[in-house]
Motif scaffolding. Structure first.
Motif, PDB file in Angstrom:
ATOM      1  N   LEU A  53      14.158   6.107 -24.049  1.00  0.00           N
ATOM      2  CA  LEU A  53      14.199   7.573 -24.135  1.00  0.00           C
ATOM      3  C   LEU A  53      15.223   8.019 -25.164  1.00  0.00           C
ATOM      4  O   LEU A  53      15.111   9.085 -25.750  1.00  0.00           O
ATOM      5  N   PHE A  54      16.246   7.192 -25.363  1.00  0.00           N
ATOM      6  CA  PHE A  54      17.366   7.554 -26.243  1.00  0.00           C
ATOM      7  C   PHE A  54      16.871   7.877 -27.643  1.00  0.00           C
ATOM      8  O   PHE A  54      16.197   7.074 -28.280  1.00  0.00           O
ATOM      9  N   TYR A  58      15.641  15.924 -31.722  1.00  0.00           N
ATOM     10  CA  TYR A  58      15.017  16.782 -30.711  1.00  0.00           C
ATOM     11  C   TYR A  58      13.518  16.483 -30.599  1.00  0.00           C
ATOM     12  O   TYR A  58      12.995  16.298 -29.497  1.00  0.00           O
ATOM     13  N   SER A  59      12.841  16.436 -31.748  1.00  0.00           N
ATOM     14  CA  SER A  59      11.383  16.238 -31.722  1.00  0.00           C
ATOM     15  C   SER A  59      11.032  14.892 -31.095  1.00  0.00           C
ATOM     16  O   SER A  59      10.140  14.803 -30.239  1.00  0.00           O
ATOM     17  N   VAL A  60      11.739  13.844 -31.518  1.00  0.00           N
ATOM     18  CA  VAL A  60      11.425  12.513 -30.992  1.00  0.00           C
ATOM     19  C   VAL A  60      11.788  12.451 -29.509  1.00  0.00           C
ATOM     20  O   VAL A  60      11.046  11.885 -28.695  1.00  0.00           O
ATOM     21  N   GLY A  61      12.910  13.059 -29.147  1.00  0.00           N
ATOM     22  CA  GLY A  61      13.319  13.086 -27.739  1.00  0.00           C
ATOM     23  C   GLY A  61      12.239  13.712 -26.873  1.00  0.00           C
ATOM     24  O   GLY A  61      11.912  13.197 -25.789  1.00  0.00           O
ATOM     25  N   GLN A  62      11.656  14.787 -27.347  1.00  0.00           N
ATOM     26  CA  GLN A  62      10.604  15.452 -26.567  1.00  0.00           C
ATOM     27  C   GLN A  62       9.369  14.565 -26.458  1.00  0.00           C
ATOM     28  O   GLN A  62       8.728  14.491 -25.410  1.00  0.00           O
ATOM     29  N   MET A  63       9.034  13.882 -27.548  1.00  0.00           N
ATOM     30  CA  MET A  63       7.846  13.015 -27.514  1.00  0.00           C
ATOM     31  C   MET A  63       8.061  11.865 -26.525  1.00  0.00           C
ATOM     32  O   MET A  63       7.182  11.543 -25.726  1.00  0.00           O
ATOM     33  N   HIS A  64       9.238  11.257 -26.606  1.00  0.00           N
ATOM     34  CA  HIS A  64       9.516  10.118 -25.718  1.00  0.00           C
ATOM     35  C   HIS A  64       9.509  10.555 -24.248  1.00  0.00           C
ATOM     36  O   HIS A  64       8.989   9.853 -23.378  1.00  0.00           O
ATOM     37  N   LYS A  65      10.068  11.730 -24.014  1.00  0.00           N
ATOM     38  CA  LYS A  65      10.118  12.224 -22.632  1.00  0.00           C
ATOM     39  C   LYS A  65       8.696  12.405 -22.092  1.00  0.00           C
ATOM     40  O   LYS A  65       8.384  12.010 -20.969  1.00  0.00           O
ATOM     41  N   ILE A 112      17.059  18.887 -23.109  1.00  0.00           N
ATOM     42  CA  ILE A 112      15.597  18.690 -23.112  1.00  0.00           C
ATOM     43  C   ILE A 112      15.102  18.093 -21.791  1.00  0.00           C
ATOM     44  O   ILE A 112      13.929  17.749 -21.665  1.00  0.00           O
ATOM     45  N   GLY A 113      16.001  17.979 -20.830  1.00  0.00           N
ATOM     46  CA  GLY A 113      15.562  17.586 -19.491  1.00  0.00           C
ATOM     47  C   GLY A 113      15.394  16.096 -19.286  1.00  0.00           C
ATOM     48  O   GLY A 113      14.563  15.673 -18.486  1.00  0.00           O
ATOM     49  N   VAL A 114      16.185  15.299 -20.009  1.00  0.00           N
ATOM     50  CA  VAL A 114      16.152  13.845 -19.806  1.00  0.00           C
ATOM     51  C   VAL A 114      17.421  13.441 -19.055  1.00  0.00           C
ATOM     52  O   VAL A 114      18.524  13.816 -19.444  1.00  0.00           O
ATOM     53  N   ARG A 115      17.257  12.684 -17.974  1.00  0.00           N
ATOM     54  CA  ARG A 115      18.415  12.321 -17.163  1.00  0.00           C
ATOM     55  C   ARG A 115      19.166  11.137 -17.774  1.00  0.00           C
ATOM     56  O   ARG A 115      18.562  10.120 -18.112  1.00  0.00           O
ATOM     57  N   VAL A 116      20.461  11.287 -17.895  1.00  0.00           N
ATOM     58  CA  VAL A 116      21.329  10.207 -18.387  1.00  0.00           C
ATOM     59  C   VAL A 116      22.520  10.107 -17.447  1.00  0.00           C
ATOM     60  O   VAL A 116      23.156  11.115 -17.159  1.00  0.00           O
ATOM     61  N   ASP A 117      22.830   8.908 -16.972  1.00  0.00           N
ATOM     62  CA  ASP A 117      24.012   8.717 -16.129  1.00  0.00           C
ATOM     63  C   ASP A 117      25.036   7.888 -16.890  1.00  0.00           C
ATOM     64  O   ASP A 117      24.673   7.005 -17.672  1.00  0.00           O
TER      65      ASP A 117
END
Ligand SMILES: Cc1cc2nc3c(=O)[nH]c(=O)nc-3n(C[C@H](O)[C@H](O)[C@H](O)COP(=O)(O)OP(=O)(O)OC[C@H]3O[C@@H](n4cnc5c(N)ncnc54)[C@H](O)[C@@H]3O)c2cc1C
Length: 837
Positions: A53-54, A58-65, A112-117
């Protein structure tokens, strides 16, 4: 084979099949996919299947999500198991800069709503007992991430597409693509022809060959990528036997590799330096399920690092090495979107994480094709972000660089060095002699900032683990000192940039903005055409300027232009340098068919020197007899004036809020004009300034940028462009949609924030903003405003919170700061400085 189809997709790898699936899902069930061999027989079959997901884009992050959300649902839909192992993904950090990168990324991910801990080294050990953690300072984990079986995923997407009515032709090769007079395409294959409205190129390692069929020079050349699979290890087998969970995907970014369990053993995939480009002129026509000869020597440093991190890796033998082609572009992100210059030809190519991106790329491209627009801001992957300068030779250098830098720290101010300096303006050497530290945009060299004479980083600056591990300074040319060290915090250029800002505001500065995209629009139909395209009124009188926007059909912002009326039927359009191909392509495709308007790209014909600051008038008046007074030469007007023996279109406009002129001049006169300005300016302490100063100065004016505050996802009115949108002038592209959007109500509103208590790290853009702990917006830009002595951010907020005085919090590199909404344009809100008075 059928004779007609709505869309033909070329390529049966995971990417092409995903496009077909999503086209069918949107109702284009009469779409066809053509594959020269078997599905997945290109790069897809041998992919390691990781779904990271990393991504900082922004665009790639949305696609991966989207992909990671879609893939697990495919089994229920199609009955085919895609082998999704949601084992999580851990990225280790050994250095403070790496942790900063993760902190910055975590902000992007949150918005963008991706969970990261965040994990401590002990927590890493608990999840990955075979991993040594003594030297780690932390890690992040994506709990939703994992890996998949790429071939099974492709088959599931194919079944989903077929079930909806789409068809797939295997063992069929596309040999030619021809535009028919009516606008349709004829796709010729070795099994017959298909006439269609749209063609999608998803041909992986064949991208350049497919592009060449329609005259495109597609900026994709693959690079070799290897991974190693080991024999089973007793410790891993024992874990399995005990029913313990899989240890997840491990990424040691500082050593440049990924690792995961594979059939009781381990799989190691390094991103090494020196991996060569391959298939430079395309694969062999017969190529199928192809692998290259392994080269373990190249991987040796990574293998050694992996053995130290996970000693078990060194305790088992190598079972198999995969060395395959992985498609690359110069910046490592794919190209997804319309091709330039040809209508209804779409590119979904250059995927280096194609298994991960396929779902999202297919989803957005299908929307783009069917509805005319994507729903997500796709600028980060738009094929038109590269220009004609991206030649075959350029691609070889840049794509190898992009591969080698997959795991380096992705600083927000990083400037890569391969294939530079490529496009130089005539004043390049002069700027260099004045201390310019250059950046690169659209192949052009542009001064980012100016270092004082003799300045170089000290031994102490350089003698730090971050510098050595992360290459956080650009490689200097032979014999040149290292002057720049990037950072997510204030970089070493901070004070110098501050001095440039203060100097231009107190005296006068000179900036090279020749990279601006420029276009002449001429003809009897030009005015009416521009009026129907742009939001603002086209200047009625020769010599007037207007700032205007090109909207999407949905009312979002696609592009920004300065329009100068240079003659009764002649307009001169200026837009961002990085957007040249993008902006010009939209204009070119929108041209009326009746020949009443002509477009002439003139980017390389005109240089641009920006002369700005309170003494700019004094300097310029020494070189021209034109009346430069506010009365005779007001803000937003232009004139062709003498500059000594040369001439320039002098435009009374700038992006920094100071008195000044942009001098658009014949490029061959640039050094003459430059020398004249520097000589005339000597009495007024003229100094050059760079892009970083400009960015700080524009923040203080709350000036918006495409790709930041302006996006197809935000309504032009949400972005605060009301004064440039002439709703009363009549119809223009996107007007109805804009009104309908206003009727529906806005979800965002642009605002300017002062950030309090910042010590060493200003906002950069993409930071989350909170009210009472709840996410209510995101920063779109940020930095320090030296004229107003404030740390600033531009942001998109929930509309009810955009009122001046609202108290919020912003997270910068993981730390929360108080942020107050302040009035727009904290510097010179009345515009008295730039307009005169
Ligand atoms: C060793 C290795 C490991 C990898 N690991 C991962 C990973 O873990 N995660 C990840 O996300 N990505 C990974 N990748 C990358 C991934 O494999 C690619 O990004 C992805 O497979 C690209 O898919 P594609 O559909 O674009 O291309 P391809 O799978 O190459 O498909 C393109 C297809 O187009 C067909 N074609 C071309 N020209 C024509 C024509 N004229 N007519 C008809 N058909 C044509 C070809 O035959 C081919 O089947 C890895 C790559 C390598 C090399």
């Amino acid at each position: 084979m059928q004779s007609h189809a709505r869309a033909v997709v070329i390529g049966g790898g995971v990417v092409g099949v995903s496009v077909l699936y999503h086209l069918a899902k949107l109702g284009w069930t009469d779409s066809v996919l053509i594959e020269r061999k078997e599905l997945t027989s290109g790069s897809t079959w041998h992919a390691a299947g990781l779904l990271p997901l990393f991504n900082m884009s922004y665009s790639v992050g949305q696609m991966h999500k989207y992909s990671v959300g879609l893939y697990p649902s495919l089994e229920a839909e199609t009955g085919l198991n895609v082998g999704f192992s949601r084992v999580s993904n851990i990225r280790l950090a050994r250095t403070p800069d790496r942790m900063d990168e993760y902190r910055y990324y975590a902000g992007v991910a949150e918005t963008i709503g991706v969970r990261v801990d965040f994990l401590t080294p002990d927590q890493v050990k608990a999840i990955w007992p075979l991993c040594e953690v003594g030297d780690l300072i932390g890690a992040i984990q994506h709990p939703d991430d994992g890996y998949i079986q790429p071939a099974d995923l492709t088959q599931a997407l194919a079944r989903g597409a077929r079930t909806r009515g789409a068809s797939i032709h295997r063992n069929t090769t596309v040999t030619a693509i021809t535009k028919l007079p009516g606008g349709d395409w004829r796709v010729t294959t070795d099994q017959g022809e298909i006439i269609c409205e749209h063609v999608v190129s998803a041909s992986g390692n064949f991208a350049r060959r497919t592009g060449a069929m329609v005259g495109l020079d597609v900026p994709v050349i693959p690079v070799e990528h290897q991974y190693i699979v080991t024999e089973a290890h007793p410790a891993i087998q024992a874990r399995k036997a005990a029913g313990l969970p899989e240890m997840g995907v491990l990424r040691e970014s500082d050593a440049g590799y990924y690792m995961r369990e594979e059939a009781g053993g381990l799989l190691l995939g390094p991103y090494e330096k020196g991996a060569p480009c391959c298939y430079v002129d395309g694969p062999d026509p017969q190529s199928e399920y192809e692998l290259f000869q392994e080269d373990l020597d190249r991987l040796a440093p990574h293998i050694e690092a992996a053995m130290i991190r996970v000693p078990a890796f060194g305790e088992v033998g190598v079972k198999k090495v995969y060395n395959g082609a992985i498609a690359y572009t110069p910046d490592g992100n794919p190209i997804v979107g319309p091709a330039w210059g040809v209508k209804n030809f779409w590119l979904n190519e250059g995927h280096s994480f194609g298994v991960t991106a396929a779902g999202g790329a297919g989803w957005q491209l299908a929307h783009w094709i069917v509805e005319g627009e994507p729903t997500v801001d796709m600028l980060g992957v738009d094929p038109r972000r590269f220009g004609a300068y991206a030649s075959r030779g350029y691609l070889r250098l840049k794509n190898e660089e992009a591969y080698a830098k997959v795991f380096t720290v992705h600083y927000t101010d990083e400037e890569r060095t391969a294939a530079r300096p490529l496009r130089r303006t005539p004043c390049y050497d002069r700027m260099k002699a004045l201390g310019a530290v250059f950046g690169s945009v659209f192949g052009w060299e542009r001064p980012n900032w100016f270092a004082p004479p003799g300045y170089q980083l000290s031994e102490t600056d350089l003698d730090k683990p971050d510098v050595l591990l992360n290459e956080n300074h650009p490689e200097p040319a032979p014999g040149e000192p290292i002057r720049e060290k990037w950072s997510f915090r204030r970089p070493n250029s901070f004070d110098f940039v501050g001095a440039e800002c203060c100097h231009v505001s107190a005296h006068v500065g000179l900036q090279d903005m020749s990279a601006f995209a420029k276009m002449e629009v001429a003809g009897p139909g030009a005015e009416a055409w521009l009026e129907a395209l742009f939001t603002n009124r086209v200047p009625r009188q020769v010599g007037k300027l207007s700032l205007t926007y090109l909207l999407t059909t949905r009312g979002g912002v696609r592009a920004e232009f300065t329009v100068y009326r240079d003659g009764p039927e002649l307009f001169y359009l200026v837009s961002a340098g990085a957007m040249e191909r993008h902006d010009h392509d939209y204009l070119q495709k929108a041209l009326p068919a009746d020949g009443s308007v002509q477009l002439r790209p003139v980017t390389t014909q005109y240089g641009v020197l920006v002369l700005a600051g309170p003494r700019s008038r004094d300097v310029l008046s020494r070189l021209t007899d034109a009346d430069l007074s506010d009365a005779a030469f007001p803000w937003l007007t232009g004139k062709t004036i003498d500059v000594g023996a040369a001439y320039a279109k002098a435009l009374r406009v700038n992006f920094i809020g100071e008195l000044g002129w942009e001098l658009h001049h014949p490029i061959e006169m640039q050094t003459y004009i430059f020398d004249q300005l520097m000589a005339a300016g000597a009495d007024f302490q003229i100094k050059p300034f760079g892009i970083r100063a400009m960015d700080s100065l524009r923040l203080e004016k709350s000036y918006k940028l495409v790709g930041r505050e302006l996006s197809i996802e935000y309504c032009a009115l949400e972005s605060g462009l009301g004064r440039f949108v002439a709703l009363k002038k009549g119809d223009f592209l996107g007007r109805d949609a804009l009104l309908a959007w206003r009727e529906r109500g806005f979800a965002n509103q642009a605002a300017t924030l002062e950030v309090h208590g910042v010590r060493d790290a200003d906002a950069r853009g993409s930071e989350p903003i909170y009210l009472n702990g709840e996410l209510v917006g995101r920063a779109t830009s940020g930095g320090y405003g030296f004229r107003v002595a404030k740390s600033l951010a531009l942001a998109m907020l929930r509309p009810d919170l955009a009122r001046v005085g609202t108290e919020l919090e912003i997270a910068i590199l993981g730390e929360r700061y108080r942020a107050t909404v302040i009035p727009e344009s904290p510097f010179d809100p009345e515009n008295l400085v730039m307009k005169g008075g």
